[in-house]
Design a protein around this motif. Structure first.
Motif, PDB file in Angstrom:
ATOM      1  N   MET A   1      50.217  47.250  36.652  1.00 34.08           N
ATOM      2  CA  MET A   1      48.877  47.276  37.243  1.00 34.08           C
ATOM      3  C   MET A   1      47.812  46.915  36.202  1.00 34.08           C
ATOM      4  O   MET A   1      46.702  46.508  36.545  1.00 34.08           O
ATOM      5  CB  MET A   1      48.584  48.671  37.809  1.00 34.08           C
ATOM      6  CG  MET A   1      49.382  49.029  39.048  1.00 34.08           C
ATOM      7  SD  MET A   1      48.816  48.174  40.527  1.00 34.08           S
ATOM      8  CE  MET A   1      47.299  49.045  40.874  1.00 34.08           C
TER       9      MET A   1
ATOM     10  N   CYS B   1      50.439  38.822  48.106  1.00 37.79           N
ATOM     11  CA  CYS B   1      50.212  38.714  46.652  1.00 37.79           C
ATOM     12  C   CYS B   1      49.980  37.279  46.197  1.00 37.79           C
ATOM     13  O   CYS B   1      49.815  37.026  45.001  1.00 37.79           O
ATOM     14  CB  CYS B   1      51.393  39.327  45.903  1.00 37.79           C
ATOM     15  SG  CYS B   1      51.641  41.063  46.325  1.00 37.79           S
TER      16      CYS B   1
ATOM     17  N   TYR C   1      45.228  34.765  45.454  1.00 42.01           N
ATOM     18  CA  TYR C   1      44.709  34.903  44.097  1.00 42.01           C
ATOM     19  C   TYR C   1      43.191  35.025  44.040  1.00 42.01           C
ATOM     20  O   TYR C   1      42.641  35.375  43.002  1.00 42.01           O
ATOM     21  CB  TYR C   1      45.173  33.714  43.234  1.00 42.01           C
ATOM     22  CG  TYR C   1      46.665  33.534  43.231  1.00 42.01           C
ATOM     23  CD1 TYR C   1      47.507  34.594  42.904  1.00 42.01           C
ATOM     24  CD2 TYR C   1      47.256  32.320  43.595  1.00 42.01           C
ATOM     25  CE1 TYR C   1      48.890  34.445  42.923  1.00 42.01           C
ATOM     26  CE2 TYR C   1      48.636  32.167  43.616  1.00 42.01           C
ATOM     27  CZ  TYR C   1      49.446  33.231  43.278  1.00 42.01           C
ATOM     28  OH  TYR C   1      50.817  33.098  43.311  1.00 42.01           O
TER      29      TYR C   1
ATOM     30  N   LEU D   1      39.697  44.927  37.995  1.00 42.59           N
ATOM     31  CA  LEU D   1      39.677  46.069  38.902  1.00 42.59           C
ATOM     32  C   LEU D   1      38.570  47.060  38.530  1.00 42.59           C
ATOM     33  O   LEU D   1      38.462  47.491  37.388  1.00 42.59           O
ATOM     34  CB  LEU D   1      41.037  46.770  38.875  1.00 42.59           C
ATOM     35  CG  LEU D   1      41.429  47.581  40.113  1.00 42.59           C
ATOM     36  CD1 LEU D   1      41.446  46.708  41.358  1.00 42.59           C
ATOM     37  CD2 LEU D   1      42.787  48.241  39.912  1.00 42.59           C
TER      38      LEU D   1
ATOM     39  N   ARG E   1      50.360  42.871  41.066  1.00 40.98           N
ATOM     40  CA  ARG E   1      49.823  42.546  39.725  1.00 40.98           C
ATOM     41  C   ARG E   1      49.340  41.099  39.642  1.00 40.98           C
ATOM     42  O   ARG E   1      48.600  40.737  38.718  1.00 40.98           O
ATOM     43  CB  ARG E   1      50.913  42.769  38.676  1.00 40.98           C
ATOM     44  CG  ARG E   1      52.121  41.870  38.878  1.00 40.98           C
ATOM     45  CD  ARG E   1      53.292  42.257  38.029  1.00 40.98           C
ATOM     46  NE  ARG E   1      54.454  41.421  38.320  1.00 40.98           N
ATOM     47  CZ  ARG E   1      55.680  41.688  37.886  1.00 40.98           C
ATOM     48  NH1 ARG E   1      55.911  42.747  37.142  1.00 40.98           N
ATOM     49  NH2 ARG E   1      56.679  40.883  38.191  1.00 40.98           N
TER      50      ARG E   1
ATOM     51  N   ILE F   1      44.918  38.571  40.604  1.00 40.44           N
ATOM     52  CA  ILE F   1      44.131  38.604  39.369  1.00 40.44           C
ATOM     53  C   ILE F   1      42.626  38.698  39.602  1.00 40.44           C
ATOM     54  O   ILE F   1      41.874  39.027  38.682  1.00 40.44           O
ATOM     55  CB  ILE F   1      44.438  37.363  38.494  1.00 40.44           C
ATOM     56  CG1 ILE F   1      44.241  36.081  39.316  1.00 40.44           C
ATOM     57  CG2 ILE F   1      45.844  37.428  37.932  1.00 40.44           C
ATOM     58  CD1 ILE F   1      44.397  34.806  38.517  1.00 40.44           C
TER      59      ILE F   1
ATOM     60  N   LEU G   1      41.339  40.744  41.972  1.00 39.90           N
ATOM     61  CA  LEU G   1      41.092  41.988  42.706  1.00 39.90           C
ATOM     62  C   LEU G   1      40.121  42.893  41.949  1.00 39.90           C
ATOM     63  O   LEU G   1      40.330  43.221  40.791  1.00 39.90           O
ATOM     64  CB  LEU G   1      42.418  42.718  42.957  1.00 39.90           C
ATOM     65  CG  LEU G   1      42.372  43.836  44.007  1.00 39.90           C
ATOM     66  CD1 LEU G   1      42.067  43.259  45.392  1.00 39.90           C
ATOM     67  CD2 LEU G   1      43.700  44.601  44.047  1.00 39.90           C
TER      68      LEU G   1
ATOM     69  N   ARG H   1      47.515  44.418  34.534  1.00 41.10           N
ATOM     70  CA  ARG H   1      47.141  42.997  34.579  1.00 41.10           C
ATOM     71  C   ARG H   1      45.936  42.747  35.481  1.00 41.10           C
ATOM     72  O   ARG H   1      45.336  41.668  35.444  1.00 41.10           O
ATOM     73  CB  ARG H   1      48.338  42.162  35.041  1.00 41.10           C
ATOM     74  CG  ARG H   1      49.417  42.057  33.975  1.00 41.10           C
ATOM     75  CD  ARG H   1      50.704  41.431  34.470  1.00 41.10           C
ATOM     76  NE  ARG H   1      50.523  40.134  35.094  1.00 41.10           N
ATOM     77  CZ  ARG H   1      51.522  39.349  35.510  1.00 41.10           C
ATOM     78  NH1 ARG H   1      52.773  39.744  35.320  1.00 41.10           N
ATOM     79  NH2 ARG H   1      51.286  38.205  36.076  1.00 41.10           N
ATOM     80  N   LEU H   2      45.562  43.735  36.278  1.00 40.85           N
ATOM     81  CA  LEU H   2      44.423  43.576  37.192  1.00 40.85           C
ATOM     82  C   LEU H   2      43.126  43.911  36.451  1.00 40.85           C
ATOM     83  O   LEU H   2      42.425  44.881  36.756  1.00 40.85           O
ATOM     84  CB  LEU H   2      44.596  44.476  38.419  1.00 40.85           C
ATOM     85  CG  LEU H   2      45.883  44.262  39.225  1.00 40.85           C
ATOM     86  CD1 LEU H   2      45.960  45.241  40.392  1.00 40.85           C
ATOM     87  CD2 LEU H   2      45.960  42.828  39.745  1.00 40.85           C
TER      88      LEU H   2
END
Length: 362
Positions: A255, A209, A212, A261, A232, A235, A237, A257-258
């Motif tokens: 989740m 994790c 970044y 995505l 989370r 960032i 991803l 916060r992604l």
């Protein structure tokens, strides 16, 4: 070959030429999955976007694929060996030879090769199959540690060796028999792509994790049963290829916060804050297919509306699932379904264990 060489020379961009040459890292006759190929190119930085343009890197990758198809350098096929079937690409043997001749930066090592590389300072992309191993392999990796950007390997890779590959962008450990991903992966801060498909790896270290810059994490058909708590923090991803059919599986907290995505195969609604359906509301770029489970935990229409499915124009497939066994008979399924109205672009809708008497109107 001369005609093929002419097709290559006429490609409209040096980036497309790089993308084509990169493909020689795959063995001949490989079925190269479309999404994986685009995500690899993206990881290597070949899909450059214009600052003024709103075009996503994935769209640029699709355009490059169309150009390679039109130039007869790729052939499109449908691979039905997995479910669901996938769009893949193959290169004729002569085309593969051309790709190989165009790339001076790629080295593929198999049982017929020694691990000695005469142009080591130029090698950026390396594939080692299960026959390339032992001390020779470790010496080779050490000699390439500063130049290597892509590594495909399906044999054990020690934490000490991994830590030395500081400039790695792409790490493909699919089908590896290694059962543990080294903690030192957190040191590879430039990693944008990690593939553990069908690997024996069962536990992901928390250090993952710290990546970044990671854009793609592929865990399809792997032994991974839990995602790290800090996911989370990834960032950047864009694609999380992972599915587990356990309704009791708990999503990592926050989740939502992604926000980059695009690919999320499933979301299990939880009871506590940070695992509720509202987390989906922030994921405005979701595309493809999404399965939402445990909808009996959603509190009415307003709670369901927080998922903002009506704003997700790029979702073409949606599965909505309630638990098949529930306590009591005070169901709010009709209200919840009403709040989960998808965007009109949706092509496929599957509903499981709905206990309402009628579907919403309109």
């Amino acid at each position: 070959m001369q005609i093929l060489k002419l097709s290559f020379d006429n490609l409209p961009s040096p980036y497309i030429k790089k993308c084509f040459a990169y493909c020689c890292i795959f063995p001949k006759d490989s079925k190269i999955e479309r999404n994986m190929l685009i995500e690899l190119w993206m990881g290597e930085g070949f899909l450059q976007t214009d600052v003024k343009s709103q075009t996503m890197m994935e769209e640029i990758g699709m355009n490059y694929l169309r150009i390679l198809l039109q130039s007869s350098l790729f052939e499109e096929i449908i691979d039905e060996s997995d479910y669901p079937s996938k769009t893949c690409y193959q290169m004729h043997d002569l085309v593969h030879d051309l790709s190989e001749s165009m790339s001076k930066s790629t080295k593929v090592i198999n049982d017929r090769d020694t691990c000695i590389v005469d142009n080591g300072d130029q090698i950026r992309y390396l594939a080692i199959d299960s026959f390339g191993g032992g001390e020779d392999r470790d010496k080779l990796l050490e000699s390439l540690s500063t130049s290597l950007h892509t590594l495909f390997v399906n044999v054990d890779l020690s934490g000490d060796m991994l830590m030395k590959l500081k400039n790695l962008y792409v790490l493909n450990l699919s089908y590896t028999t290694t059962e543990e991903l080294p903690v030192s992966i957190g040191k590879l801060i430039h990693l944008r792509y990690v593939n553990l498909k069908r690997s024996a790896i069962g536990i992901l270290p928390d250090s993952l994790c710290k990546l970044y810059n990671l854009q793609t994490l592929t865990l399809s058909y792997s032994k991974v049963k839990d995602l790290p708590k800090g996911i989370r923090d990834l960032i950047s991803l864009r694609h999380l290829h992972y599915d587990i059919s356990d309704n009791d599986f708990q999503m990592p907290l926050e989740m939502g916060r992604l926000t980059c995505l695009q690919t999320l195969e499933f979301f299990n609604v939880g009871r506590e804050k940070g695992r509720q359906i509202e987390e989906l509301g922030s994921l405005k770029n979701l595309k493809g297919k999404l399965e939402i489970r445990n909808l009996e935990l959603v509190k009415g229409k307003e709670g369901a509306e927080e998922a903002k499915l009506s704003e997700k124009a790029n979702l073409f497939g949606l599965v909505l699932q309630w638990a098949c066994e529930r306590e009591g008979d005070d169901y709010n399924d009709e209200d919840v379904l009403d709040g989960l109205r998808p965007h009109p672009n949706l092509e496929e809708l599957v509903i499981w264990n709905f206990m309402g008497d009628q579907f919403p109107h309109g």
